[in-house]
Design a protein around this motif. Structure first.
Motif, PDB file in Angstrom:
ATOM      1  N   ASN A 190      21.631 -45.969 -21.140  1.00 21.23           N
ATOM      2  CA  ASN A 190      21.855 -45.637 -19.927  1.00 21.23           C
ATOM      3  C   ASN A 190      22.766 -46.198 -18.896  1.00 21.23           C
ATOM      4  OD1 ASN A 190      20.152 -43.307 -20.403  1.00 21.23           O
ATOM      5  ND2 ASN A 190      18.354 -44.135 -19.504  1.00 21.23           N
ATOM      6  N   THR A 191      22.779 -47.722 -19.080  1.00 20.75           N
ATOM      7  CA  THR A 191      23.614 -48.387 -18.659  1.00 20.75           C
ATOM      8  C   THR A 191      25.175 -48.808 -19.253  1.00 20.75           C
ATOM      9  OG1 THR A 191      22.902 -50.443 -19.113  1.00 20.75           O
ATOM     10  CG2 THR A 191      21.797 -49.609 -17.087  1.00 20.75           C
ATOM     11  N   GLY A 192      25.148 -48.094 -20.241  1.00 20.72           N
ATOM     12  CA  GLY A 192      26.278 -48.668 -21.134  1.00 20.72           C
ATOM     13  C   GLY A 192      26.294 -49.995 -21.638  1.00 20.72           C
ATOM     14  N   GLU A 193      25.390 -50.812 -21.558  1.00 21.42           N
ATOM     15  CA  GLU A 193      25.182 -51.997 -21.866  1.00 21.42           C
ATOM     16  C   GLU A 193      24.673 -52.155 -23.269  1.00 21.42           C
ATOM     17  OE1 GLU A 193      23.301 -53.014 -18.078  1.00 21.42           O
ATOM     18  OE2 GLU A 193      24.677 -54.814 -18.138  1.00 21.42           O
ATOM     19  N   TYR A 194      25.228 -51.480 -24.306  1.00 25.56           N
ATOM     20  CA  TYR A 194      24.685 -51.674 -25.574  1.00 25.56           C
ATOM     21  C   TYR A 194      24.603 -53.080 -26.277  1.00 25.56           C
ATOM     22  CZ  TYR A 194      25.802 -46.567 -25.783  1.00 25.56           C
ATOM     23  OH  TYR A 194      25.810 -45.189 -25.407  1.00 25.56           O
ATOM     24  N   ASP A 195      25.493 -53.694 -25.814  1.00 21.90           N
ATOM     25  CA  ASP A 195      25.587 -55.215 -26.327  1.00 21.90           C
ATOM     26  C   ASP A 195      24.266 -56.063 -25.828  1.00 21.90           C
ATOM     27  OD1 ASP A 195      29.205 -55.286 -26.534  1.00 21.90           O
ATOM     28  OD2 ASP A 195      27.593 -54.886 -27.980  1.00 21.90           O
ATOM     29  N   ARG A 196      23.645 -55.653 -24.769  1.00 15.98           N
ATOM     30  CA  ARG A 196      22.551 -56.401 -24.427  1.00 15.98           C
ATOM     31  C   ARG A 196      21.593 -56.049 -25.137  1.00 15.98           C
ATOM     32  NH1 ARG A 196      21.858 -55.998 -17.919  1.00 15.98           N
ATOM     33  NH2 ARG A 196      20.031 -57.544 -18.206  1.00 15.98           N
ATOM     34  N   PHE A 197      21.329 -54.913 -25.582  1.00 16.29           N
ATOM     35  CA  PHE A 197      20.251 -54.347 -26.398  1.00 16.29           C
ATOM     36  C   PHE A 197      20.518 -54.910 -27.939  1.00 16.29           C
ATOM     37  CE2 PHE A 197      17.806 -52.270 -29.404  1.00 16.29           C
ATOM     38  CZ  PHE A 197      18.642 -51.769 -30.345  1.00 16.29           C
TER      39      PHE A 197
END
Lengths: 82, 235
Positions: free
Chosen positions: B124-131
């Motif tokens: 949702n936030t576009g922060e795939y790399d955090r996941f």
């Protein structure tokens, strides 16, 4: 051309919803829920979209209710391409 | 002999005296789930917007988080953790979900339930790399095949969301290796089917069915037209 396949197990609930919301495109529902053949063929759960082009090829997919604009744009592009 | 028997009696007493506490926690948790669902449904049906200060999802996220802390160590605490994060996401608080996930200890028992919700928030936030960083930390730490399979399969779906089918396929294959025969492995197999057979450019699978009005319908009927196929449910 929109075709909806419902994974509801109660077909009457589906009929009532379709009537109430006045959906006027083909609705498929055999009451088999998520096991229904089309859901299995497309590995689809609730709220999945597939865009099929004029040649019967998959042109795009979407697996949530968010991001529908992407699908809308794709459909528009395909419809406007002869 | 007598000492051994006393010890066994003491252990039995200790076990039975902790059971009511577990039952009480489970009962309270079930009540909270029921109430939170009712309030949230009512709010949404009345047109309430996610994340508005009056959104009950915000209140319930904190209630479940406190529950997690109060009943630490019980099995429902893990469920409460995941539930709290789900309520935060429901209220569009994706950044908060990621922040809390990044503070969650890697050995927290909530991870098998919580990881997929965290990946949704990252999407949702576009922060795939955090996941991805969280997923990799979990994999480097845990030897539990069941959890590893869940993490890999969540990574697979995340790669699919980013249109990276090759990476996704590799992740799903790892999920199957980690927990063969499990429900996670079966879902991973279906995802691999999706990547190979349902890829863009592949023929859309043919079907022949009947509409709810009893009319025959098949995909072939629409050759030459653009078709939007939608699989959905009223719930």
């Amino acid at each position: 051309m929109v075709v909806s396949v419902s994974i509801d197990t109660d077909v009457q609930v589906l009929r009532d919803t379709v009537a109430r919301r006045q959906f006027n495109w083909p609705q498929i529902c055999d009451g088999k829920g998520a096991d229904t053949e089309i859901a299995r063929l497309y590995n689809a759960g609730a709220s999945t979209f597939y865009v099929v082009d004029r040649d019967g090829k998959i042109a795009g997919t979407l697996r949530t209710a968010k991001g529908l604009e992407k699908i809308e744009r794709l459909v528009e592009k395909l419809v406007n391409t002869p | 002999m007598a000492l051994e028997r006393t010890c066994r009696l003491l252990i039995a007493m200790a076990m039975t005296s902790s059971l009511p506490a577990q039952d009480e926690a489970a009962k309270k948790f079930a009540e909270m789930r029921k109430q939170s669902s009712e309030e949230s449904n009512k709010y949404r049906e009345a047109g309430g917007k996610p994340g508005d200060p009056r959104d009950p999802a915000l209140k319930w996220a904190e209630v479940f988080w406190k529950f997690r802390e109060e009943y630490r160590g019980t099995s429902v605490a893990a469920q409460a953790t995941a539930t709290a994060l789900n309520w935060l996401r429901h209220a569009d608080q994706d950044k908060e979900v990621l922040a809390r996930a990044e503070k969650l200890p890697l050995d927290d028992p909530a991870w098998d339930r919580a990881i997929s919700g965290v990946s949704f928030s990252a999407k949702n936030t576009g922060e795939y790399d955090r996941f991805l960083r969280l997923a990799e930390s979990l994999l480097s730490r845990s030897k539990d095949g069941k959890l590893r399979a869940i993490v890999y399969s969540t990574m697979g779906r995340s790669w699919l969301d980013r249109d990276r089918p090759q990476e996704a396929k590799a992740a799903f294959e790892s999920a199957i290796r980690e927990s063969p025969g499990s429900d996670t492995a079966k879902a991973a197999e279906r995802s691999i089917y999706e990547i190979t057979t349902l890829a863009i450019g592949k023929p859309a699978p043919q079907f022949a069915a009947r509409t709810i009005d009893g009319r025959p319908i098949s995909l072939a009927d629409f050759r030459g037209k653009v078709v939007l196929l939608n699989v959905w449910a009223t719930w």
